[in-house]
Write a protein that holds these residues in place. Structure first.
Motif, PDB file in Angstrom:
ATOM      1  N   LEU A 120      43.365  32.066  35.463  1.00 12.43           N
ATOM      2  CA  LEU A 120      44.317  31.734  34.639  1.00 12.43           C
ATOM      3  C   LEU A 120      44.542  30.424  33.790  1.00 12.43           C
ATOM      4  CD1 LEU A 120      45.943  34.888  34.270  1.00 12.43           C
ATOM      5  CD2 LEU A 120      44.051  34.651  33.743  1.00 12.43           C
ATOM      6  N   GLY A 121      44.678  29.239  35.261  1.00 21.07           N
ATOM      7  CA  GLY A 121      44.912  27.448  35.071  1.00 21.07           C
ATOM      8  C   GLY A 121      44.542  26.700  34.505  1.00 21.07           C
ATOM      9  N   GLY A 122      43.030  27.291  34.484  1.00 17.77           N
ATOM     10  CA  GLY A 122      42.730  26.138  33.306  1.00 17.77           C
ATOM     11  C   GLY A 122      41.887  25.200  34.336  1.00 17.77           C
ATOM     12  N   GLN A 123      41.634  24.717  35.368  1.00 19.85           N
ATOM     13  CA  GLN A 123      41.147  23.450  35.875  1.00 19.85           C
ATOM     14  C   GLN A 123      39.876  24.512  36.565  1.00 19.85           C
ATOM     15  OE1 GLN A 123      43.137  20.258  35.643  1.00 19.85           O
ATOM     16  NE2 GLN A 123      43.867  21.962  34.438  1.00 19.85           N
ATOM     17  N   GLY A 124      38.923  23.521  36.180  1.00 17.29           N
ATOM     18  CA  GLY A 124      37.710  24.145  36.250  1.00 17.29           C
ATOM     19  C   GLY A 124      36.906  24.749  35.254  1.00 17.29           C
ATOM     20  N   PRO A 125      35.190  24.897  35.679  1.00 15.22           N
ATOM     21  CA  PRO A 125      34.406  25.672  34.521  1.00 15.22           C
ATOM     22  C   PRO A 125      34.661  26.690  34.773  1.00 15.22           C
ATOM     23  CG  PRO A 125      33.427  24.748  35.843  1.00 15.22           C
ATOM     24  CD  PRO A 125      34.153  23.877  36.706  1.00 15.22           C
ATOM     25  N   ALA A 126      35.092  27.652  35.788  1.00 16.17           N
ATOM     26  CA  ALA A 126      35.464  29.521  35.058  1.00 16.17           C
ATOM     27  C   ALA A 126      36.218  29.676  35.185  1.00 16.17           C
ATOM     28  CB  ALA A 126      35.156  29.711  36.657  1.00 16.17           C
ATOM     29  N   PRO A 127      37.645  29.291  35.246  1.00 13.80           N
ATOM     30  CA  PRO A 127      39.453  29.309  34.236  1.00 13.80           C
ATOM     31  C   PRO A 127      39.097  28.782  32.883  1.00 13.80           C
ATOM     32  CG  PRO A 127      38.968  28.453  36.467  1.00 13.80           C
ATOM     33  CD  PRO A 127      38.520  28.146  36.470  1.00 13.80           C
ATOM     34  N   GLY A 128      38.179  27.479  33.150  1.00  8.53           N
ATOM     35  CA  GLY A 128      37.935  26.848  31.690  1.00  8.53           C
ATOM     36  C   GLY A 128      37.460  27.960  30.417  1.00  8.53           C
ATOM     37  N   HIS A 129      36.196  28.710  31.489  1.00  9.63           N
ATOM     38  CA  HIS A 129      35.949  29.899  30.186  1.00  9.63           C
ATOM     39  C   HIS A 129      36.386  30.444  30.018  1.00  9.63           C
ATOM     40  CE1 HIS A 129      33.374  32.360  28.845  1.00  9.63           C
ATOM     41  NE2 HIS A 129      33.431  33.375  30.174  1.00  9.63           N
ATOM     42  N   VAL A 130      37.455  31.404  31.310  1.00  9.98           N
ATOM     43  CA  VAL A 130      38.438  31.886  30.471  1.00  9.98           C
ATOM     44  C   VAL A 130      39.699  32.112  29.620  1.00  9.98           C
ATOM     45  CG1 VAL A 130      40.032  33.471  31.607  1.00  9.98           C
ATOM     46  CG2 VAL A 130      39.064  33.002  33.233  1.00  9.98           C
ATOM     47  N   ALA A 131      39.927  30.627  29.654  1.00  8.19           N
ATOM     48  CA  ALA A 131      41.082  30.094  28.673  1.00  8.19           C
ATOM     49  C   ALA A 131      40.675  30.117  27.113  1.00  8.19           C
ATOM     50  CB  ALA A 131      41.510  28.763  29.397  1.00  8.19           C
ATOM     51  N   THR A 132      39.420  30.040  27.332  1.00  7.08           N
ATOM     52  CA  THR A 132      38.441  30.463  25.374  1.00  7.08           C
ATOM     53  C   THR A 132      38.054  31.622  25.016  1.00  7.08           C
ATOM     54  OG1 THR A 132      35.792  30.310  26.550  1.00  7.08           O
ATOM     55  CG2 THR A 132      37.260  28.099  26.366  1.00  7.08           C
ATOM     56  N   LEU A 133      39.108  32.835  26.208  1.00  9.24           N
ATOM     57  CA  LEU A 133      38.792  34.309  25.288  1.00  9.24           C
ATOM     58  C   LEU A 133      39.829  34.476  24.993  1.00  9.24           C
ATOM     59  CD1 LEU A 133      36.857  35.593  28.737  1.00  9.24           C
ATOM     60  CD2 LEU A 133      36.070  34.484  26.686  1.00  9.24           C
ATOM     61  N   SER A 134      39.643  35.930  24.654  1.00 11.37           N
ATOM     62  CA  SER A 134      40.571  36.124  23.535  1.00 11.37           C
ATOM     63  C   SER A 134      41.007  37.376  24.355  1.00 11.37           C
ATOM     64  CB  SER A 134      40.182  36.951  22.142  1.00 11.37           C
ATOM     65  OG  SER A 134      38.943  38.499  22.942  1.00 11.37           O
ATOM     66  N   ILE A 135      42.505  37.691  24.370  1.00  7.63           N
ATOM     67  CA  ILE A 135      43.439  39.050  25.389  1.00  7.63           C
ATOM     68  C   ILE A 135      43.004  39.434  25.603  1.00  7.63           C
ATOM     69  CG2 ILE A 135      45.121  40.066  25.124  1.00  7.63           C
ATOM     70  CD1 ILE A 135      46.707  38.037  23.294  1.00  7.63           C
ATOM     71  N   ALA A 136      41.356  40.515  24.744  1.00 10.55           N
ATOM     72  CA  ALA A 136      40.989  41.684  24.825  1.00 10.55           C
ATOM     73  C   ALA A 136      39.895  41.232  25.888  1.00 10.55           C
ATOM     74  CB  ALA A 136      40.451  42.291  24.054  1.00 10.55           C
ATOM     75  N   ASP A 137      38.861  40.203  25.500  1.00 16.96           N
ATOM     76  CA  ASP A 137      37.691  40.025  26.233  1.00 16.96           C
ATOM     77  C   ASP A 137      38.084  39.615  27.681  1.00 16.96           C
ATOM     78  OD1 ASP A 137      36.128  40.236  24.129  1.00 16.96           O
ATOM     79  OD2 ASP A 137      35.594  38.394  23.495  1.00 16.96           O
ATOM     80  N   ARG A 138      39.130  38.532  27.557  1.00 17.92           N
ATOM     81  CA  ARG A 138      39.950  38.473  28.699  1.00 17.92           C
ATOM     82  C   ARG A 138      40.185  39.556  29.888  1.00 17.92           C
ATOM     83  NH1 ARG A 138      45.672  35.846  28.936  1.00 17.92           N
ATOM     84  NH2 ARG A 138      46.200  37.543  28.500  1.00 17.92           N
ATOM     85  N   ASP A 139      40.892  39.933  29.324  1.00 17.52           N
ATOM     86  CA  ASP A 139      41.044  41.555  30.107  1.00 17.52           C
ATOM     87  C   ASP A 139      40.055  42.316  30.593  1.00 17.52           C
ATOM     88  OD1 ASP A 139      43.960  40.987  29.808  1.00 17.52           O
ATOM     89  OD2 ASP A 139      44.402  42.484  28.153  1.00 17.52           O
ATOM     90  N   ALA A 140      39.205  42.704  29.741  1.00 16.14           N
ATOM     91  CA  ALA A 140      37.903  43.305  30.421  1.00 16.14           C
ATOM     92  C   ALA A 140      37.107  41.961  31.398  1.00 16.14           C
ATOM     93  CB  ALA A 140      36.891  43.069  29.231  1.00 16.14           C
ATOM     94  N   LEU A 141      36.432  40.961  30.584  1.00 14.74           N
ATOM     95  CA  LEU A 141      36.705  40.156  31.679  1.00 14.74           C
ATOM     96  C   LEU A 141      37.104  40.842  33.567  1.00 14.74           C
ATOM     97  CD1 LEU A 141      34.631  38.104  33.556  1.00 14.74           C
ATOM     98  CD2 LEU A 141      35.959  35.919  32.751  1.00 14.74           C
ATOM     99  N   ARG A 142      38.658  40.698  33.739  1.00 15.59           N
ATOM    100  CA  ARG A 142      39.657  40.790  34.558  1.00 15.59           C
ATOM    101  C   ARG A 142      38.612  42.288  35.360  1.00 15.59           C
ATOM    102  NH1 ARG A 142      44.418  42.376  32.981  1.00 15.59           N
ATOM    103  NH2 ARG A 142      43.816  43.959  32.415  1.00 15.59           N
TER     104      ARG A 142
END
Length: 263
Positions: free
Chosen positions: A211-233
């Protein structure tokens, strides 16, 4: 989506537990004699610089990185008088020719737009007979944390698949690394694995750094909606090897390439 590298604390929370272990193993693998001068190219938050100080008994270490946020963290982390940090890019290093016995780089080379130029600069900075070496994550197969993450991301959204570092960075394999070092004119080129294991106390310990936004994977998480982020989690949690006590143990492998600047 551009990879973001600005916040030292957030990066350390995300990757620090890995980078310190891998840096230590890398320095031990190189076995550079004590009393030598080192240049850490793309020094980031200072993990490799700290490992050089702890393991190699250097005469001096110079760290170079373009991210001021990372340099600020490195200067706080490493205060030894033998160390100096400078702002600068890997393709135009602010150092004289032939001025270091060992020129090294950790977890950086694949993010440089022109890696050939970066390696050429490392060779230029190395003294004749000096060591030029780097290590990068084995994103395709050996970095379990990111392998699980991108598989879970692509399972929910096929459009995420091209963002996977295992696909984006074909350089991060033994053969391309050896070829890059050989074409740079280095001799005695070798590529060896460097491995480490990290233990997360529970899933929150593993997920929160994304959730910190640093690097490719956290950067991808930062682009997601809350629902999509929770589903990925949730998909990621279900894919992980969670022990009975809730802890999660994951291995990581990097590829280390080294060579010698001919005399």
């Amino acid at each position: 989506m551009a990879d973001l590298w600005t916040a030292g604390v957030a990066y350390e929370v995300y990757m620090g537990r890995w980078s310190a272990r891998i840096a230590d193993a890398f320095v031990r693998l190189l076995a550079v004699p004590s009393g030598r001068s080192w240049l850490d190219v793309g020094c980031g938050t200072g993990a490799l610089t700290a490992a050089v100080l702890a393991r190699a008994e250097p005469s001096r270490v110079t760290g170079v990185d373009p991210a001021e946020g990372f340099l600020a963290h490195a200067r706080t982390r490493v205060t030894d008088p033998r160390v100096t940090f400078y702002s600068g890019g890997a393709r135009s290093l602010p150092v004289p020719d032939g001025s270091f016995d060992a020129v090294v780089s950790g977890l950086m080379l694949n993010f440089v737009p022109e890696p050939e130029q970066a390696v050429a600069e490392c060779v230029r900075a190395a003294a004749p007979g000096g060591t030029v070496a780097a290590y990068v994550w084995d994103y395709a197969e050996g970095m379990a944390l990111l392998r699980h993450f991108w598989d879970a991301a692509a399972a929910g959204d096929p459009a995420a698949a091209p963002l996977d570092e295992g696909r984006r960075f074909p350089l991060c394999r033994p053969e391309p690394l050896a070829d890059l070092w050989t074409r740079a004119g280095l001799s005695a080129v070798t590529v060896r694995p460097v491995e480490a294991v990290a233990v997360f106390t529970d899933f929150a310990d593993l997920w929160t750094p994304f959730l910190g936004g640093q690097g490719p994977a956290p950067g991808h998480v930062a682009t997601l909606s809350i629902a999509d982020r929770d589903a990925l989690r949730d998909r990621l949690h279900d894919a992980l090897p969670v022990a009975a006590d809730g802890s999660i143990t994951l291995p990581a492998r990097a590829w280390a390439v080294s060579g010698v600047r001919p005399s």
